[in-house]
Write an enzyme that holds these catalytic residues in place. Structure first.
Site, PDB file in Angstrom:
ATOM      1  N   ASP A 113      53.991  43.214  20.885  1.00  0.00           N
ATOM      2  CA  ASP A 113      54.598  41.929  20.528  1.00  0.00           C
ATOM      3  C   ASP A 113      54.089  40.853  21.481  1.00  0.00           C
ATOM      4  O   ASP A 113      53.962  41.079  22.684  1.00  0.00           O
ATOM      5  CB  ASP A 113      56.124  42.034  20.627  1.00  0.00           C
ATOM      6  N   ASN A 135      46.367  51.919  15.544  1.00  0.00           N
ATOM      7  CA  ASN A 135      45.211  51.080  15.249  1.00  0.00           C
ATOM      8  C   ASN A 135      44.263  51.039  16.432  1.00  0.00           C
ATOM      9  O   ASN A 135      44.674  50.782  17.555  1.00  0.00           O
ATOM     10  CB  ASN A 135      45.661  49.641  14.938  1.00  0.00           C
ATOM     11  N   TYR A 164      52.846  26.020  10.719  1.00  0.00           N
ATOM     12  CA  TYR A 164      51.730  26.728  11.336  1.00  0.00           C
ATOM     13  C   TYR A 164      50.818  25.751  12.068  1.00  0.00           C
ATOM     14  O   TYR A 164      50.476  25.951  13.244  1.00  0.00           O
ATOM     15  CB  TYR A 164      50.948  27.486  10.274  1.00  0.00           C
ATOM     16  N   VAL A 192      39.097  38.534  12.291  1.00  0.00           N
ATOM     17  CA  VAL A 192      38.200  37.908  13.266  1.00  0.00           C
ATOM     18  C   VAL A 192      38.049  38.788  14.501  1.00  0.00           C
ATOM     19  O   VAL A 192      36.939  39.024  14.984  1.00  0.00           O
ATOM     20  CB  VAL A 192      38.708  36.515  13.666  1.00  0.00           C
TER      21      VAL A 192
END
Length: 327
Positions: A59, A46, A151, A21
């Site tokens: 993190d 990245n 979750y 996303v």
């Protein structure tokens, strides 16, 4: 008050900027006048596809220092999370989800408010509503939350904490709960499904009559862009889908069409599929394949004047095209 984007580009910070996303959102912001994307990446190796300013944050936790990344930011889109997986391995999964999805989110939001960020858009999950709906009784944005897994629970707790923080600080919070997201570059089960169809593998899913809401990546990004600035978005929770619900059988047939192959679906009765899955310890998988999960996006349409700009078949065609080019 509407965030003014008419005169100076608004700096929009995107967490999870190299994810499914987040990377699509950064590209959209990069191509849209009035916005300047600022990307948060977890690895120095990245970088987002778009030419955006990037900050390395390895993190996300209660102790993360966001520092310079928040300078001059008007809006944050928080797409990073510890994501749901079918086979959880952590001994205390809820604690692990809370560290990132609750404590990390609240820490970011509090620092954002202190830095003068005007709006915080949180990408949550339909799992906050629950796992399954009765046919013809879709979830709505105003239903009482009923998450059933770690979750979903962590996302619900994050939502509650953000709304409370908004009342405390005045920073506007917008919550978006997507259904299953698909689109070019999709991974996991959806990509596996396309692989099975392309290979012509017979699948026992030819007689499933459930209804499930999905959302294409393009439609989700479209809604996020609206939520960056719309007056009516502040303080609200929105559900998002393509606006068309499909059975598993319909989804497989439409995806096969997009791939240019004939689907080979065997009409095995649903009850036998469920029985077999349960016997193999795959109850959750059977629920996804045979159960219904529908959402009502009328609130999203009415308050925001938003409608899904991309049709289901067009979205599937684009997803299939990417799969065929890069598989």
């Amino acid at each position: 008050m509407t965030i003014d984007i008419d005169h100076a580009p608004q700096r929009v910070l995107v967490t999870g900027a190299t994810g499914f996303v987040g990377s699509a959102l950064v590209r959209a912001l990069d191509n849209q006048a009035g916005y300047l994307p600022v990307s948060i990446v977890r690895s120095k190796a990245n970088t987002p596809v778009a030419d955006s300013q990037s900050f390395y944050i390895p993190d996300i936790s209660s102790s993360t220092e966001w520092g310079d990344s928040l300078k001059g930011i008007a809006v944050i889109v928080h797409a990073a999370a510890r994501v749901h997986v079918m086979k959880e391995v952590a001994a205390d999964a809820l604690t692990e989800f809370r560290k990132v999805n609750v404590e990390g989110t609240v820490n970011l939001a509090r620092q954002a408010a202190q830095a003068g960020v005007k709006r915080f858009v949180f990408i949550s999950s339909i799992k906050v509503n629950g796992e399954e709906t009765d046919p013809g009784q879709p979830f709505t944005a105003d239903d009482s939350p009923a998450p059933s897994d770690p979750y979903g629970i962590s996302k619900k707790e994050a939502e509650e904490a953000l709304l409370a923080l908004s009342l405390e600080t005045g920073m506007e919070v917008v919550i978006i709960r997507p259904t299953l997201i698909y689109g070019p570059g999709v991974k996991a089960n959806f990509r596996n499904m396309m692989g099975w169809l392309k290979k012509g593998i017979p699948l026992p899913f030819g007689a499933i009559h459930n209804k499930r809401s999905l959302v294409s990546l393009e439609n989700l990004v479209s809604l996020i862009l609206v939520c960056l600035k719309h007056d009516n978005a502040a303080g609200q929770i929105f559900l998002v889908s393509d606006g068309v619900d499909l059975s598993t059988t319909e989804l497989l047939n439409r995806t096969a069409e997009a791939l240019g192959v004939k689907s080979r679906l065997i009409p095995v009765p649903e009850r036998l599929l469920i029985f077999g899955a349960v016997a193999l310890g795959r109850r959750a998988l059977s629920q996804r394949l045979c159960g219904s999960l529908q959402v009502d996006i009328s609130k999203t349409r009415t308050l925001l004047g938003w409608n899904p700009p991309v049709s289901v078949q067009d979205a599937l065609n684009r997803t299939a095209k990417e799969f065929l080019e890069y598989r």
